[in-house]
Scaffold this motif. Sequence first.
Motif, PDB file in Angstrom:
ATOM      1  N   SER A   1       0.847  -1.200   0.000  1.00 56.62           N
ATOM      2  CA  SER A   1       0.000   0.000   0.000  1.00 56.62           C
ATOM      3  C   SER A   1       0.879   1.244   0.000  1.00 56.62           C
ATOM      4  O   SER A   1       2.073   1.184  -0.248  1.00 56.62           O
ATOM      5  N   ASP A   2       0.284   2.379   0.327  1.00 56.16           N
ATOM      6  CA  ASP A   2       1.014   3.650   0.345  1.00 56.16           C
ATOM      7  C   ASP A   2       1.724   3.918   1.667  1.00 56.16           C
ATOM      8  O   ASP A   2       2.213   5.027   1.894  1.00 56.16           O
ATOM      9  N   GLU A   3       1.788   2.936   2.545  1.00 56.78           N
ATOM     10  CA  GLU A   3       2.499   3.108   3.817  1.00 56.78           C
ATOM     11  C   GLU A   3       3.967   3.421   3.527  1.00 56.78           C
ATOM     12  O   GLU A   3       4.540   2.895   2.580  1.00 56.78           O
ATOM     13  N   PRO A   4       4.580   4.271   4.342  1.00 61.56           N
ATOM     14  CA  PRO A   4       5.999   4.582   4.098  1.00 61.56           C
ATOM     15  C   PRO A   4       6.887   3.367   4.368  1.00 61.56           C
ATOM     16  O   PRO A   4       6.589   2.547   5.229  1.00 61.56           O
ATOM     17  N   SER A   5       7.956   3.287   3.605  1.00 64.03           N
ATOM     18  CA  SER A   5       8.895   2.185   3.797  1.00 64.03           C
ATOM     19  C   SER A   5       9.814   2.491   4.981  1.00 64.03           C
ATOM     20  O   SER A   5       9.969   3.636   5.392  1.00 64.03           O
ATOM     21  N   VAL A   6      10.410   1.437   5.516  1.00 65.23           N
ATOM     22  CA  VAL A   6      11.335   1.551   6.637  1.00 65.23           C
ATOM     23  C   VAL A   6      12.688   1.027   6.170  1.00 65.23           C
ATOM     24  O   VAL A   6      12.778  -0.083   5.659  1.00 65.23           O
ATOM     25  N   SER A   7      13.726   1.838   6.311  1.00 63.28           N
ATOM     26  CA  SER A   7      15.078   1.407   5.955  1.00 63.28           C
ATOM     27  C   SER A   7      16.025   1.799   7.078  1.00 63.28           C
ATOM     28  O   SER A   7      15.954   2.921   7.583  1.00 63.28           O
ATOM     29  N   GLU A   8      16.885   0.876   7.459  1.00 69.02           N
ATOM     30  CA  GLU A   8      17.847   1.138   8.526  1.00 69.02           C
ATOM     31  C   GLU A   8      19.188   0.506   8.182  1.00 69.02           C
ATOM     32  O   GLU A   8      19.236  -0.546   7.538  1.00 69.02           O
ATOM     33  N   ILE A   9      20.250   1.144   8.639  1.00 68.96           N
ATOM     34  CA  ILE A   9      21.580   0.553   8.626  1.00 68.96           C
ATOM     35  C   ILE A   9      22.058   0.590  10.065  1.00 68.96           C
ATOM     36  O   ILE A   9      22.195   1.664  10.652  1.00 68.96           O
ATOM     37  N   LEU A  10      22.272  -0.592  10.640  1.00 66.57           N
ATOM     38  CA  LEU A  10      22.614  -0.712  12.051  1.00 66.57           C
ATOM     39  C   LEU A  10      24.037  -1.236  12.201  1.00 66.57           C
ATOM     40  O   LEU A  10      24.340  -2.326  11.725  1.00 66.57           O
ATOM     41  N   PRO A  11      24.933  -0.485  12.858  1.00 62.77           N
ATOM     42  CA  PRO A  11      26.300  -0.967  13.053  1.00 62.77           C
ATOM     43  C   PRO A  11      26.372  -1.975  14.195  1.00 62.77           C
ATOM     44  O   PRO A  11      25.557  -1.955  15.114  1.00 62.77           O
ATOM     45  N   GLY A  12      27.340  -2.866  14.101  1.00 60.85           N
ATOM     46  CA  GLY A  12      27.559  -3.847  15.152  1.00 60.85           C
ATOM     47  C   GLY A  12      28.970  -4.390  15.092  1.00 60.85           C
ATOM     48  O   GLY A  12      29.759  -4.036  14.218  1.00 60.85           O
ATOM     49  N   ILE A  13      29.261  -5.261  16.032  1.00 58.73           N
ATOM     50  CA  ILE A  13      30.573  -5.897  16.131  1.00 58.73           C
ATOM     51  C   ILE A  13      30.375  -7.404  16.023  1.00 58.73           C
ATOM     52  O   ILE A  13      29.472  -7.974  16.633  1.00 58.73           O
ATOM     53  N   ASN A  14      31.218  -8.068  15.225  1.00 55.06           N
ATOM     54  CA  ASN A  14      31.175  -9.526  15.072  1.00 55.06           C
ATOM     55  C   ASN A  14      32.168 -10.185  16.019  1.00 55.06           C
ATOM     56  O   ASN A  14      33.306  -9.712  16.152  1.00 55.06           O
ATOM     57  N   ILE A  15      31.754 -11.288  16.630  1.00 57.57           N
ATOM     58  CA  ILE A  15      32.676 -12.155  17.370  1.00 57.57           C
ATOM     59  C   ILE A  15      32.310 -13.588  17.002  1.00 57.57           C
ATOM     60  O   ILE A  15      31.133 -13.913  16.841  1.00 57.57           O
ATOM     61  N   GLY A  16      33.325 -14.433  16.787  1.00 55.01           N
ATOM     62  CA  GLY A  16      33.003 -15.799  16.408  1.00 55.01           C
ATOM     63  C   GLY A  16      34.225 -16.658  16.182  1.00 55.01           C
ATOM     64  O   GLY A  16      35.346 -16.302  16.551  1.00 55.01           O
ATOM     65  N   THR A  17      33.987 -17.790  15.536  1.00 52.93           N
ATOM     66  CA  THR A  17      35.037 -18.760  15.266  1.00 52.93           C
ATOM     67  C   THR A  17      34.684 -19.531  13.996  1.00 52.93           C
ATOM     68  O   THR A  17      33.553 -19.471  13.527  1.00 52.93           O
ATOM     69  N   GLY A  18      35.658 -20.251  13.463  1.00 54.43           N
ATOM     70  CA  GLY A  18      35.405 -21.019  12.258  1.00 54.43           C
ATOM     71  C   GLY A  18      36.460 -22.076  12.008  1.00 54.43           C
ATOM     72  O   GLY A  18      37.489 -22.120  12.677  1.00 54.43           O
ATOM     73  N   ILE A  19      36.159 -22.915  11.022  1.00 57.55           N
ATOM     74  CA  ILE A  19      37.063 -23.981  10.587  1.00 57.55           C
ATOM     75  C   ILE A  19      37.202 -23.871   9.072  1.00 57.55           C
ATOM     76  O   ILE A  19      36.213 -23.684   8.365  1.00 57.55           O
ATOM     77  N   GLU A  20      38.426 -23.998   8.590  1.00 58.43           N
ATOM     78  CA  GLU A  20      38.679 -24.057   7.151  1.00 58.43           C
ATOM     79  C   GLU A  20      39.407 -25.371   6.880  1.00 58.43           C
ATOM     80  O   GLU A  20      40.370 -25.714   7.567  1.00 58.43           O
ATOM     81  N   MET A  21      38.921 -26.128   5.882  1.00 61.60           N
ATOM     82  CA  MET A  21      39.475 -27.447   5.590  1.00 61.60           C
ATOM     83  C   MET A  21      39.876 -27.551   4.126  1.00 61.60           C
ATOM     84  O   MET A  21      39.104 -27.179   3.239  1.00 61.60           O
ATOM     85  N   ILE A  22      41.077 -28.045   3.879  1.00 64.54           N
ATOM     86  CA  ILE A  22      41.551 -28.260   2.516  1.00 64.54           C
ATOM     87  C   ILE A  22      40.809 -29.478   1.951  1.00 64.54           C
ATOM     88  O   ILE A  22      40.849 -30.560   2.532  1.00 64.54           O
ATOM     89  N   VAL A  23      40.108 -29.293   0.804  1.00 65.62           N
ATOM     90  CA  VAL A  23      39.371 -30.409   0.203  1.00 65.62           C
ATOM     91  C   VAL A  23      39.862 -30.754  -1.201  1.00 65.62           C
ATOM     92  O   VAL A  23      39.613 -31.854  -1.685  1.00 65.62           O
ATOM     93  N   ALA A  24      40.524 -29.848  -1.865  1.00 66.11           N
ATOM     94  CA  ALA A  24      41.063 -30.100  -3.211  1.00 66.11           C
ATOM     95  C   ALA A  24      42.275 -29.200  -3.395  1.00 66.11           C
ATOM     96  O   ALA A  24      42.616 -28.408  -2.519  1.00 66.11           O
ATOM     97  N   GLU A  25      42.897 -29.291  -4.553  1.00 70.05           N
ATOM     98  CA  GLU A  25      44.137 -28.551  -4.793  1.00 70.05           C
ATOM     99  C   GLU A  25      44.002 -27.057  -4.523  1.00 70.05           C
ATOM    100  O   GLU A  25      44.846 -26.471  -3.860  1.00 70.05           O
TER     101      GLU A  25
END
Length: 190
Positions: free
Chosen positions: A128-152
């Motif tokens: 409808s004609d309702e106004p749109s809502v747009s936001e850009i929200l800053p934040g900080i990432n914290i985490g962990t991960g694994i990377e595995m060699i699978v091919a050349e």
Amino acid sequence: MIRKIHTFYLAILVAVLLISATSSARFTRIGGGLTFSPGIDNPPNYETGNPGFNARGVFEINEKLWAVPSLTFYVPKSRTDQSTGDIRKTFFGSFDANLTYTLTTESTLLFYALGGLNLTMISSTWTSDEPSVSEILPGINIGTGIEMIVAEDINAITQIKYVVGKPPAQYLVISVGVHYYITGRRFRKW
């Protein structure tokens, strides 16, 4: 207002550190994959969906430290207003500028910790004609991960991170995907 100013200066500081760190780094890998998140739910405004798709690059600063910028876009989700029948469609995505640090390696596996800057983007529109809502929200990432060699020249990645930011931009993200070596792998093991 003061909190917004502090967040802005923190974002500028992290961006400057990442730019200075990557200025002498080597661009070695590109990648992408799927991203899953419970998302951001703010009932009067928007509801976000799964899955997401991400693209990333890897800049090796040294053997243990990498800069990893990435873009993620989630499948748009719709919500119907029960009283008016209007449909609201929400687009949700993020830009991340992370630094990863290698914690340990085991033959073809690499375990890392990550931290960095997150900018969450939300845009929601009604039919409808309702106004749109747009936001850009800053934040900080914290985490962990694994990377595995699978091919050349291909590595599989799995990563989990939490975005710490101004509500409603606090959410968990799980990613799976691949990295492809642009210049060819330097070694067969970590």
